[in-house]
Design an enzyme around this catalytic site. Structure first.
Site, PDB file in Angstrom:
ATOM      1  N   LYS A  33      55.075  57.923  30.240  1.00 43.58           N
ATOM      2  CA  LYS A  33      56.326  57.522  29.624  1.00 43.58           C
ATOM      3  C   LYS A  33      56.596  58.263  28.312  1.00 43.58           C
ATOM      4  O   LYS A  33      57.673  58.835  28.123  1.00 43.58           O
ATOM      5  CB  LYS A  33      56.246  56.010  29.382  1.00 43.58           C
ATOM      6  CG  LYS A  33      57.319  55.447  28.546  1.00 43.58           C
ATOM      7  CD  LYS A  33      56.948  54.037  28.143  1.00 43.58           C
ATOM      8  CE  LYS A  33      55.866  54.061  27.079  1.00 43.58           C
ATOM      9  NZ  LYS A  33      55.838  52.868  26.246  1.00 43.58           N
ATOM     10  N   THR A  34      55.619  58.276  27.429  1.00 41.94           N
ATOM     11  CA  THR A  34      55.805  58.933  26.134  1.00 41.94           C
ATOM     12  C   THR A  34      56.036  60.430  26.319  1.00 41.94           C
ATOM     13  O   THR A  34      56.840  61.043  25.628  1.00 41.94           O
ATOM     14  CB  THR A  34      54.584  58.699  25.230  1.00 41.94           C
ATOM     15  OG1 THR A  34      54.297  57.305  25.230  1.00 41.94           O
ATOM     16  CG2 THR A  34      54.852  59.150  23.822  1.00 41.94           C
ATOM     17  N   ASP A 217      62.568  53.425  23.489  1.00 45.46           N
ATOM     18  CA  ASP A 217      61.253  53.195  24.089  1.00 45.46           C
ATOM     19  C   ASP A 217      61.079  51.696  24.338  1.00 45.46           C
ATOM     20  O   ASP A 217      61.664  50.875  23.627  1.00 45.46           O
ATOM     21  CB  ASP A 217      60.192  53.701  23.096  1.00 45.46           C
ATOM     22  CG  ASP A 217      58.817  53.756  23.708  1.00 45.46           C
ATOM     23  OD1 ASP A 217      58.704  53.729  24.944  1.00 45.46           O
ATOM     24  OD2 ASP A 217      57.834  53.825  22.935  1.00 45.46           O
ATOM     25  N   GLU A 218      60.284  51.325  25.318  1.00 52.97           N
ATOM     26  CA  GLU A 218      59.986  49.902  25.601  1.00 52.97           C
ATOM     27  C   GLU A 218      61.270  49.076  25.663  1.00 52.97           C
ATOM     28  O   GLU A 218      61.372  48.007  25.036  1.00 52.97           O
ATOM     29  CB  GLU A 218      59.059  49.316  24.518  1.00 52.97           C
ATOM     30  CG  GLU A 218      57.764  50.066  24.304  1.00 52.97           C
ATOM     31  CD  GLU A 218      56.683  49.705  25.294  1.00 52.97           C
ATOM     32  OE1 GLU A 218      56.997  49.095  26.357  1.00 52.97           O
ATOM     33  OE2 GLU A 218      55.510  50.043  25.035  1.00 52.97           O
ATOM     34  N   GLN A 252      56.271  44.853  32.523  1.00 56.11           N
ATOM     35  CA  GLN A 252      55.466  44.714  31.310  1.00 56.11           C
ATOM     36  C   GLN A 252      56.215  43.968  30.215  1.00 56.11           C
ATOM     37  O   GLN A 252      55.890  44.091  29.028  1.00 56.11           O
ATOM     38  CB  GLN A 252      55.029  46.084  30.804  1.00 56.11           C
ATOM     39  CG  GLN A 252      54.030  46.759  31.732  1.00 56.11           C
ATOM     40  CD  GLN A 252      53.445  48.014  31.107  1.00 56.11           C
ATOM     41  OE1 GLN A 252      52.695  47.960  30.139  1.00 56.11           O
ATOM     42  NE2 GLN A 252      53.795  49.157  31.665  1.00 56.11           N
ATOM     43  N   ARG A 631      45.312  48.290  32.008  1.00 59.22           N
ATOM     44  CA  ARG A 631      44.690  48.967  30.860  1.00 59.22           C
ATOM     45  C   ARG A 631      43.464  49.766  31.290  1.00 59.22           C
ATOM     46  O   ARG A 631      42.987  50.630  30.556  1.00 59.22           O
ATOM     47  CB  ARG A 631      44.230  47.962  29.772  1.00 59.22           C
ATOM     48  CG  ARG A 631      45.317  47.117  29.123  1.00 59.22           C
ATOM     49  CD  ARG A 631      46.461  47.915  28.627  1.00 59.22           C
ATOM     50  NE  ARG A 631      47.524  47.956  29.622  1.00 59.22           N
ATOM     51  CZ  ARG A 631      48.519  48.832  29.627  1.00 59.22           C
ATOM     52  NH1 ARG A 631      48.575  49.747  28.696  1.00 59.22           N
ATOM     53  NH2 ARG A 631      49.445  48.817  30.562  1.00 59.22           N
TER      54      ARG A 631
END
Length: 760
Positions: A33-34, A217-218, A252, A631
């Site tokens: 994503k980043t 983002d997010e 998420q 994770r």
DNA sequence: GGGTGTCCGGGATTG
DNA sequence: CCGGACACCC
């Protein structure tokens, strides 16, 4: 260019090179994503579609913003300082400083962190003679913050009963008091910016024309106000709106409790006319069994945009599950497994132990401590939240804005200078009477109290005078000396750590000055006059922009003070050492580890009992579990326990429903798996666990069984409520009644001679 | 003003 | 059980 785009998979490439329209990128955990976000920015700039100044990139955390900047400067040889990349709050702070007059704020307005906000509210209640039993400060704080998060001022909040009407009135008082003192809370930063842009057309159009590309983002974590803010900034619905590139993952979304609204994702699709929805489903993090577990688990949720992660890595190790007899045994098992991993060559820092709530860390910490294994607990107190640092900051705040009563109250008598409760009462009366700040009210107090207070004011004045031409770090040094904070802690027995922290504060100032560009020969902008030069004339439509560089819009001191509020700093505990990582599932979001333990997988704990009343609550818990699972890169361990000490009482929980939602073929049970009752195998682990029995006896529950034939801890099956655990038995013989925890059905009190119960 | 004792409540968290 | 908030005492 070739360079920029190579190594992207087809989905990523498609996202990065989308045309200049709004787009929604559904980015699964570990899907890069980043990388997509930063490459998109670099690509837009490199292809000349936008200049660096035309980019606005928004994140939630400072960490994410920094990460973005770092990776961007690796991709592009440009100075990132001129770019608008930051948190919602950081960007709003910058805008409000530059346009403070239009926003109705003093240039040196100060930011209340949540601790400051709470004490502010307590003070407000006291000053207005409000019973804080009826109106608890925390409740009021929550009320105010949620109203602001929805973009509502007191006048706009609907109240249908006396209690809420009073809360609204208090909200109004609160805002008025903030305004008098020149302070804003976190939510206010956003709301004030939103209001500023809503009513100031030239300003709004200026920024809308400037930011042609907005990246978020997010996105699933945005609240209502942030969404409205984005709509306004982008000019959504207008002729030529900015292109908003929203990246998020509905699976998420774990922050509904603080106002995040996943619904913003579908609202965004609709209201921004999104034609491009791209799913990033290729996962580069986890092995197959781990990913399959996550996929199968999350499929149990009903409201999803729909997404399934895949990986090219093999199946890898199965997910290991352990049922322990007690929380202590659970901790010891974790440590044994972690030791094995370390023996096989794992770094300690690549092993994470996750739990649902902080209270669970105690037992694990104790076991780690006993075993002599270094560990680091996330989420402790942070640098700028330490008492001694807050004291030093309060002196600096008073020098920059003497009307900040919170700062005044914090240090007026610290270190002690003979200004007690009686003097303060007189001062507060005077301030209230004249409607002015405590600082300004000092001349109205006479007598001995008046002269001690006047001495304090002189102290602040002389600190300001003596430091006006000094660089920030030296200013801090002078303040530490003049305030006698340093000498105070020198005489204190355990002041050594505090002195060290205060010296760290000088370092922090030095670092800040060099990073933010104050060290170069920046135009001196300490006085209000130079700031005024930045402002548009009242009748002018020319807008002088809030340049991205801090020195353009505020003094070093103001900037440092907002930095202290907006970036509370790390918790420095055992940083740097190779240590096991302990944290809540929430704080693990965004991180990844070779090996992950998810502990306490029990009904009532995870999913948490407060969430189990509503389906939406359980779905959020399931997303939390999904975050936890994803994770892990190579190894995943899940554990639960038959007994657990919580709030000083032994609890008996059933294993978490989430364990039964995982795919069997990806699991390896290290303890015998007791099938849920509907599968037939009725044997309880209790019968095969002498250790558990011994443990229970050791805890003083010697009377394991009574004449009625039931015992605490027994797993039972009830026709209507299904599987449960006997938690407590009262009475004896034929009149005995049992408290039974039926998980989803909750706790029931059943008469043992009447209820039809089977042992399982 | 700081140190000790008692009572209460206990989900997660960034800025 | 443990930590925070508050009352009380020196």
């Amino acid at each position: 260019m070739q360079n920029l785009l190579h190594n992207l998979n087809p989905e990523q490439l498609a996202a990065v090179t989308l045309p200049s329209q709004s787009a929604l990128i559904l980015a699964g955990a570990g899907s890069g994503k980043t990388r997509v976000l930063t490459t998109r920015i670099a690509w837009l700039i490199q292809t000349g579609q936008v200049s660096p100044g035309g980019i606005l990139a928004v994140t939630f955390t400072n960490k994410a913003a920094k990460e973005m900047l770092t990776r961007l400067s690796a991709l592009l040889p440009i100075n990132t300082r001129g770019m608008w990349i930051g948190t919602f709050h950081g960007l709003c702070n910058r805008l409000l400083r530059a346009h403070h007059r239009d926003a109705g704020l003093p240039q040196t307005f100060q930011i209340l962190d949540s601790g400051d906000q709470l004490s502010f509210i307590k003070r407000l209640l006291k000053a207005n003679n409000i019973d804080d039993e009826k109106f608890p400060p925390r409740t009021l704080m929550y009320f105010i913050n949620s109203a602001k998060d929805q973009g509502l001022r007191a006048a706009q909040v609907e109240a249908h009963d006396d209690f809420n009407r009073k809360m609204v009135a208090l909200y109004d008082l609160y805002d008025a008091q903030c305004q008098r003192e020149g302070v804003v809370d976190f939510a206010e930063l956003l709301l004030r910016t939103y209001e500023l842009l809503s009513r100031n057309q030239p300003l709004r159009e200026h920024y809308q024309a400037r930011f042609r590309h907005i990246l978020v983002d997010e996105f699933q974590d945005t609240n209502d106000l942030q969404y409205q803010w984005l709509k306004l900034m982008a000019g959504a619905g207008k002729q030529e709106p900015a292109a908003v590139f929203a990246v998020g993952d509905d699976d998420q979304s774990i922050y509904a409790f603080r106002g995040a609204n996943v619904g913003n994702m579908s609202a965004f699709e609709r209201e921004f006319q999104v034609r491009n929805l791209i799913k990033l489903e290729q996962n580069y993090r986890s092995h197959g069994h781990i990913l399959d577990s996550a996929n199968v688990l999350i499929a149990n949720n009903s409201k999803r945009l729909g997404k399934n992660l895949r990986t090219d890595a093999g199946h890898g190790e199965p997910v290991r599950i352990m049922e322990a007899s007690s929380d202590i045994q659970e901790a010891n098992w974790i440590i044994d497994e972690a030791k094995n991993l370390i023996r096989e060559g794992s770094l300690r820092s690549e092993i994470a132990i996750l739990y649902r709530s902080n209270a669970q860390s105690r037992v694990i910490e104790h076991a780690l401590f006993t075993a002599g294994i270094p560990y680091r607990v996330y989420g402790g107190q942070r640098f700028f939240e330490r008492a001694e640092i807050k004291h030093a900051i309060a002196y600096l705040q008073l020098m920059d804005n003497p009307h900040n009563d919170s700062a005044f109250l914090r240090v007026v008598n610290f270190p002690a200078r003979g200004i007690g409760a009686r003097s303060m009462e007189q001062l507060q009366d005077a301030a209230r009477q004249h409607g002015i700040s405590l600082y300004a009210a000092v001349p109205h107090v006479g007598g001995k109290a008046g002269s001690s207070l006047a001495n304090f004011v002189r102290l602040i004045e002389s600190a300001r005078f003596e430091t006006q031409n000094l660089p920030l770090p030296e200013m801090v040094q002078v303040v530490l000396d003049l305030s006698t904070l340093l000498t105070h802690y020198q005489t204190e027995k355990e002041g050594a750590d505090r002195i060290e922290n205060l010296e760290q504060l000088i370092n922090a100032a030095t670092l800040f000055v060099s990073e933010e560009g104050f060290s170069r020969e920046a135009p001196a902008l300490t006085g209000p006059a130079s700031a005024a030069a930045l402002l548009p004339a009242a009748d002018s439509v020319t807008v002088i922009d809030a340049d991205a560089a801090l020195p353009a819009v505020m003094s070093p001191l103001s900037a440092f003070l907002s930095h202290a509020s907006l970036e509370a700093g790390d918790n420095q505990a055992q940083a740097g050492q190779d240590a096991l990582q302990l944290m809540t599932v929430h704080s693990a979001k965004g991180l990844e580890f070779d090996a992950v333990f998810i502990t306490g997988l029990e009904e009532g704990l995870f999913p948490h009992e407060n969430s189990m009343q509503e389906a939406s609550g359980v779905e959020e818990e399931r997303r939390l579990m999904y975050v936890a699972i994803t994770r892990a890169r190579q190894r995943l361990y899940l554990s639960f326990s038959q007994t657990r000490m919580l709030h000083g009482q032994t609890r008996y929980n059933m294993r978490s429903r989430f364990l039964d939602e995982l795919p069997d073929e990806s699991l390896k049970w290290l303890s015998p798996k007791i099938q849920p009752s509907w599968f037939g195998n009725k044997k309880s682990a209790w019968d095969e666990a002498p250790a558990a029995e011994a443990n229970r006896l050791a805890q003083g529950m010697s009377k394991a069984q009574d004449s009625h034939g039931w015992r605490i801890g027994q797993n039972v099956l009830h026709a209507k409520f299904g599987e449960g655990v006997i938690v407590n038995i009262e009475g004896s013989g034929s009149s005995a009644r049992a408290h039974i925890n039926f998980g989803q059905f909750g706790m029931k009190l059943l008469d043992l001679s009447i209820a039809k119960l089977d042992k399982i």
